[in-house]
Design a protein around this motif. Structure first.
Motif, PDB file in Angstrom:
ATOM      1  N   PRO A 500       0.805  -1.221   0.000  1.00 62.65           N
ATOM      2  CA  PRO A 500       0.000   0.000   0.000  1.00 62.65           C
ATOM      3  C   PRO A 500       0.842   1.277   0.000  1.00 62.65           C
ATOM      4  N   ARG A 501       2.045   1.198   0.544  1.00 60.99           N
ATOM      5  CA  ARG A 501       2.912   2.387   0.520  1.00 60.99           C
ATOM      6  C   ARG A 501       3.263   2.755  -0.907  1.00 60.99           C
ATOM      7  N   ARG A 503       1.486   1.584  -3.558  1.00 58.26           N
ATOM      8  CA  ARG A 503       0.237   1.557  -4.334  1.00 58.26           C
ATOM      9  C   ARG A 503       0.354   0.667  -5.563  1.00 58.26           C
ATOM     10  N   VAL A 575      -2.136  -7.681   1.477  1.00 54.88           N
ATOM     11  CA  VAL A 575      -1.649  -6.311   1.568  1.00 54.88           C
ATOM     12  C   VAL A 575      -0.571  -6.242   2.639  1.00 54.88           C
TER      13      VAL A 575
END
Lengths: 583, 507
Positions: A500-501, A503, A575
């Motif tokens: 998620p960092r 994306r 994730v």
């Protein structure tokens, strides 16, 4: 045996039947038929891979732009990608085309690369014009990845001529940012792979360079007939490493990273951590020369250790004509092995399987022991993929074939002259679970019995039914889409590993699924094999296991994270940061 | 695990016996039809347009008639001749075998297979036919058992022919039959202990059998016997790696990089086949090999044949230039290299060779033209900068020469010759202290070179460092008593003696 003979007979009539008979009488034709007979190890039930090209609306036909001058790029190219460019959860298709630029002044009706978007009904719609991806360069390979961490997949195009980088705007359109990104690769690029070699969070690019081609050079075969030149007629060229600066630009760091120290005819490439130090390495398949295994020196550069690691030359010390390369855990021992496709007749190379011996000991050529030797000698392999076709928990193997030197026309060739002399059938091998392979050509169906000039092979679950389907590009012929209809031997799982960092997909991560009494290892790669880019998700066949104990993801920076998932037969998104420490 | 999975996987049906019998029955039926049809004509041509051989039938014997379209005339003629010989003597194994060899080397393997088979059936006592048949079948990827059986048949006829045992070992190794491969290589070694390729093969097999130390011993012998064989060094590097000796592995790997490639098996019987090749491509391949082996006369012969077919191929022209250069035929070499460059303007390699040769011939302006072009096209080649610098220095263009030497030194380690020339240019520009440094570096690389000592002594003398000058003049004379240094030394010593006589102490 019988089935293959029937194929020969059914495609002949009249005198042709006589040819077969005479062949048997003299021993000649029988020998020639042996090539086909040797392949037959399956049954004649419904084909395992069904050609859905037409029903899916895929109408791409590669045009070489050939004028009879036999320019070498004509017989090398045709790349393919399976990717989800619009983030709608299904796989789309991108195919590269050639151009009329070689030996022809005809620029009208220039062949273009094409983008096909998958619709909810499974059909593919040509959206080339609206997307801006109709590049007219002389197309070779494709690499797909999110280079600016905006959550949209971008695309790098290898060309004979200037390469191109297109940024995905996220609205179905693309922007050519080659110049703005500072990319100036203008030679003969073949395959490319995106990976984060310095682990700074941005995907860098490794681009193989083939030869210093001189279109004026004419070549002939050993009988003195004009034919395409081979790589030995030209000087090899050092590959290119482009470091992503993180601001939309790239810097060519080939020199300082050590990559430029070797000039060789590079074709296939794959980036993966092959020595287990959590830094991604690069393996390059060179055409007729020793291969390179660039071992990452902690993000500061690379050293070629292919010789020491046993993957530069085959087990008999021969430099082979490396084309496609695949990294997978073929023998199920939780490390990554290497498989490389090679030139067949008349050079009689096998494809080569290098088994990982573990740790930093290196690899050994185990081609014959794994049953992958003799069956491949008759054909020239290009695109190749390792995937669990029947979901039984091991990695099966597909090799797309097509000659680069003229050969006798094979029975069943679907390609018009003069290209029919280069057409060959493909090969599909089933893994018996121990890393030994059995050829399954007839059972596989037209995907193997069809005689074409195949180059790129991209894999992915096109119809989201849990198994791996195939996309192939053909020289001077239609791209083919095959749906996997193999009898299922177990359950499945598809894992998308997301950071998620950043994306984006965690290219370079490895994913290990732990089942009762066994574990299955897969890797997420950004461009591999030959001129192709496949589904960025990791696919697992689970065999009879219907419960997953845990999944461990080794993220590209080496962090290990464990996820508890349990259920099978589904597509998972793992994730980063949502799991726990590895137990 | 595997067994478990095997149970759940449907077993593909195999052809059952009755089907096979029916199948063979059908074959015989067709065979009978074919015999009737064939008997009605003396010559029947059947051809599917695929490049498969046609057959001219003479009685019961089919003589392959490959599609010769597009072949170089000398190749097609050679095949026609060999074929005519078979027509003339259809029961001659030699004629069939010759047609086999001619088609084999031109990669018409299906034809070659038929011919060797026929030769073998006509003369089962000739070692060559099963041997060559085995090789051509293997090249087509045929079943290892078939190849092994033929190779063993050949070995029975000539059991002391070591290359056959090496090839048998190779076949076993390719098929993964490692213990049999090991035996075959050991037999070859017993027959000829100096056969490096047999040691290499055995070493590679032992490596695969995980007998790493034994492998390393064999491979060490292999590299000693065939030091040009990259494959042996490569395998040795792997053996050391597996022994945990990374240092020696790295050394062996580095050694492998400087080698030409895989050392070819010395196999006189197979050379008969190679010699049957006549196409330009084959001549070029043979020429390359001769060049690698420094056999320049044979290389010229091969390339000249290729040149007849491809007169405008710059690579052939360059190779001829290189071969002539190495035989000391400078003018001829320059002619060929110049043609290579004229055919391919951006042929950097040819320009470098030509420029260097012109430099050696003191044709300085021409040399400078070629080398300047090469430097612009390949600015990262230090040795080319050095050659250009030397040419410029000889031409008297000292400033440019010094600049080029500096570029060369920045790109690569200069050899003693380049350092000496650099020093000389500096000395001529009266940059003596720098010249002394360069000569000193040159002497480190080539400490017994009288010219360097002499040049250094001259420089030292010019700045009054006379004792050191005498030392280096003396060293030059010591190495070469008739070197001009002896005269300079005598003069300097005489001068010193005169000076000493004029000093006040001596008055």
């Amino acid at each position: 045996m019988r089935a293959a003979l029937e194929i020969v007979e059914s495609q002949c009539a009249g005198l042709c039947i006589l040819v077969v008979v005479v062949g048997f009488a003299t021993g000649c034709r029988k020998d020639d038929a042996d090539d086909v007979q040797a392949m037959d190890a399956g049954s004649r039930t419904a084909p395992w891979f069904v050609d859905i090209t037409a029903e899916a609306g895929l109408d791409f036909v590669q045009e070489t732009g050939a004028t009879g001058e036999l320019h070498m790029p004509e017989v090398i190219g045709a790349g393919a990608a399976l990717w989800d460019f619009d983030n709608d959860g299904d796989l789309d298709i991108y195919l590269t085309n050639a151009a009329f630029g070689l030996g022809s002044a005809d620029r009208n009706g220039e062949p273009r690369n094409r983008l096909y978007r998958q619709e909810p009904d499974g059909r593919f719609v040509d959206v080339t014009a609206s997307s801006g991806l109709g590049d007219t360069g002389y197309g070779m390979g494709v690499a797909v990845g999110d280079i600016n961490n905006d959550g949209h997949l971008d695309i790098y195009l290898c060309n004979y001529g200037p390469d191109r980088l297109y940024r995905n705007r996220g609205d179905g359109t693309f922007e050519d940012i080659t110049v703005a990104a500072g990319i100036d690769v203008n030679g003969w690029s073949c395959s490319a792979s995106l990976f984060d070699y310095d682990r700074d969070g941005f995907l860098d690019l490794y681009v193989t360079q083939y030869v210093e081609y001189d279109a004026a050079t004419k070549c002939s075969d050993f009988a003195g007939r004009r034919d395409y030149c081979g790589p030995n007629s030209f000087y090899g060229v050092p590959d290119v490493l482009l470091r992503n600066n993180g601001d939309g630009t790239f810097t060519d760091v080939s020199e300082e990273a050590g990559i430029a120290s070797i000039a060789a005819p590079g074709l296939g490439v794959i980036c993966a951590d092959l020595n287990g130090d959590d830094w991604p390495d690069v393996y390059v398949a060179n055409d007729g020369k020793a291969n390179q295994l660039w071992i990452n020196q902690g993000g500061r550069g690379f050293l070629d250790e292919a010789v020491m690691m046993g993957v530069a030359l085959n087990g008999q010390g021969m430099g082979e004509a490396g084309m496609g390369v695949v990294v997978a855990d073929f023998d199920g021992d939780a490390d990554f092995d290497l498989f490389i496709s090679h030139l067949g007749v008349p050079r009689a190379e096998t494809n080569t399987f290098y088994r990982n011996l573990g740790g930093t000991t290196g690899f050994e050529d185990a081609t014959a022991e794994c049953g992958l030797g003799a069956s491949s000698v008759a054909y020239t392999g290009f695109g190749t993929a390792g995937f669990d076709a029947d979901l039984d928990g091991d990695v099966d193997l597909f090799v797309a074939n097509g000659a680069v030197m003229r050969r006798p026309v094979l029975p069943g060739s679907e390609v018009a002259p003069p290209w029919d002399r280069y057409a060959e059938p493909n090969l599909f091998y089933l893994n018996d679970g121990t890393g030994r392979f059995e050829l399954q050509v007839v059972s596989a169906g037209p995907v193997c019995t069809r005689v074409e000039i195949t180059r790129a092979l991209a894999t992915g679950d096109i119809d989201s039914d849990g198994d791996v389907d195939l996309l192939m590009s053909n020289i001077q012929g239609p791209a083919r889409l095959y749906r996997n209809e193999m009898p299922r031997q177990g359950h499945w799982l598809i894992v998308r590993a997301l950071d998620p960092r950043l994306r984006r997909d965690a290219i370079g991560a490895s994913v290990t699924v732990h089942l009762e009494g066994r574990q299955i290892l897969r890797m997420i790669t950004g461009g591999s094999s030959y001129l192709s880019s496949s589904d960025l998700r990791a696919h697992f066949g689970l065999g009879r296991a219907n419960k997953i104990n845990r999944i461990v993801v080794r993220w590209p920076d080496g962090l290990r994270e464990e996820f508890q998932v349990g259920e099978v037969d589904r597509i998972l998104e793992l994730v980063r940061g949502t799991g726990g420490p590895e137990s | 695990m595997s067994q478990r999975r095997k149970r759940i996987r449907p077993v593909p049906p195999r052809p059952i016996v009755s089907e096979r019998r029916r199948h063979w029955g059908r074959r015989f039926m067709w065979l009978a039809v074919a015999v009737v049809l064939l008997g009605s004509s003396v010559i029947l041509l059947v051809h599917d347009g695929s490049g498969m051989p046609e057959f001219a039938l003479l009685g019961a014997v089919a003589i392959p008639d490959p599609d010769l379209a597009g072949m170089e005339p000398r190749v097609s003629q050679r095949i026609r001749d060999a074929r005519a010989a078979v027509f003339g003597q259809p029961s001659s194994a030699e004629a069939w075998g010759r047609l086999g060899q001619v088609t084999d080397i031109h990669e018409l393997y299906a034809c070659a297979t038929i011919c060797y088979r026929r030769a073998l059936s006509l003369n089962g006592q000739d070692f060559r036919w099963p041997y060559m048949l085995a090789i051509v079948l293997e090249r087509q990827g045929r079943d290892a058992d078939q190849v092994v059986s033929l190779m063993r048949a050949a070995i029975r006829l000539q059991p002391d022919y070591a290359p056959a045992h090496v090839r048998l070992g190779d076949t076993f190794a390719r098929a993964g039959r490692l213990s049999e491969a090991s035996e075959a290589y050991q037999t070859a070694i017993a027959l000829d202990g100096a056969l490096g390729l047999a040691h290499r093969g055995l070493g590679q097999v032992l490596l695969r059998l995980n007998e790493v130390e034994a492998a390393s011993r064999e491979l060490e012998q292999a590299v000693e016997l065939t030091p040009a064989d990259a494959a042996a060094f490569t395998a040795l590097a792997q053996a050391y790696m597996r022994m945990g000796d990374r240092q020696r592995a790295a050394e062996a790997a580095a050694a492998s990089r400087g080698k030409q490639g895989v050392h070819a098996l010395s196999d006189p019987v197979w050379l008969e086949v190679v010699a049957a090749g006549i196409s330009s491509s084959i001549c070029v391949e043979r020429g390359k090999r001769f060049l690698q082996q420094s056999q320049f006369g044979p290389a010229i012969r091969e390339y000249k044949i290729a040149e007849e077919v491809m007169p405008d191929n710059p690579y052939i022209q360059r190779s001829l230039g290189v071969a002539y250069m190495n035989t000391g035929q400078w003018d001829t070499a320059i002619t060929y290299l110049s043609k290579a460059v004229s055919l391919k303007q951006d042929f950097v390699g040819a320009r470098i060779t030509l420029g260097t040769l012109l430099l050696n011939q003191n044709r300085l302006d021409e040399a400078i033209t070629q080398l300047r072009w090469a430097v612009e096209a390949a600015p990262d080649k230090g040795d080319v900068h050095a050659s250009l610098a030397t040419a410029l220095a000889k031409r008297g263009n000292l400033d440019d020469a010094i600049a080029e030497f500096e570029s060369a030194a920045a790109l690569s380690q200069l050899d003693a010759k380049a350092l000496t020339n650099w020093g000389t240019a500096l000395a001529q520009r009266r940059q003596i202290s720098q010249a002394v440094v360069r000569f000193g570096q040159a002497l480190q690389l080539d400490p017994d070179n009288p010219t360097i000592h002499y040049n250094l002594a001259l420089s030292l003398e010019s700045v009054g460092r006379l004792d050191q000058a005498i030392e280096h003049y003396s060293r030059a004379v010591e190495v070469n008593p008739i070197h001009p240094a002896s005269r300079r030394l005598a003069l300097l010593e005489s001068r010193l003696r005169a000076r000493d006589r004029q000093t006040p102490d001596n008055r």
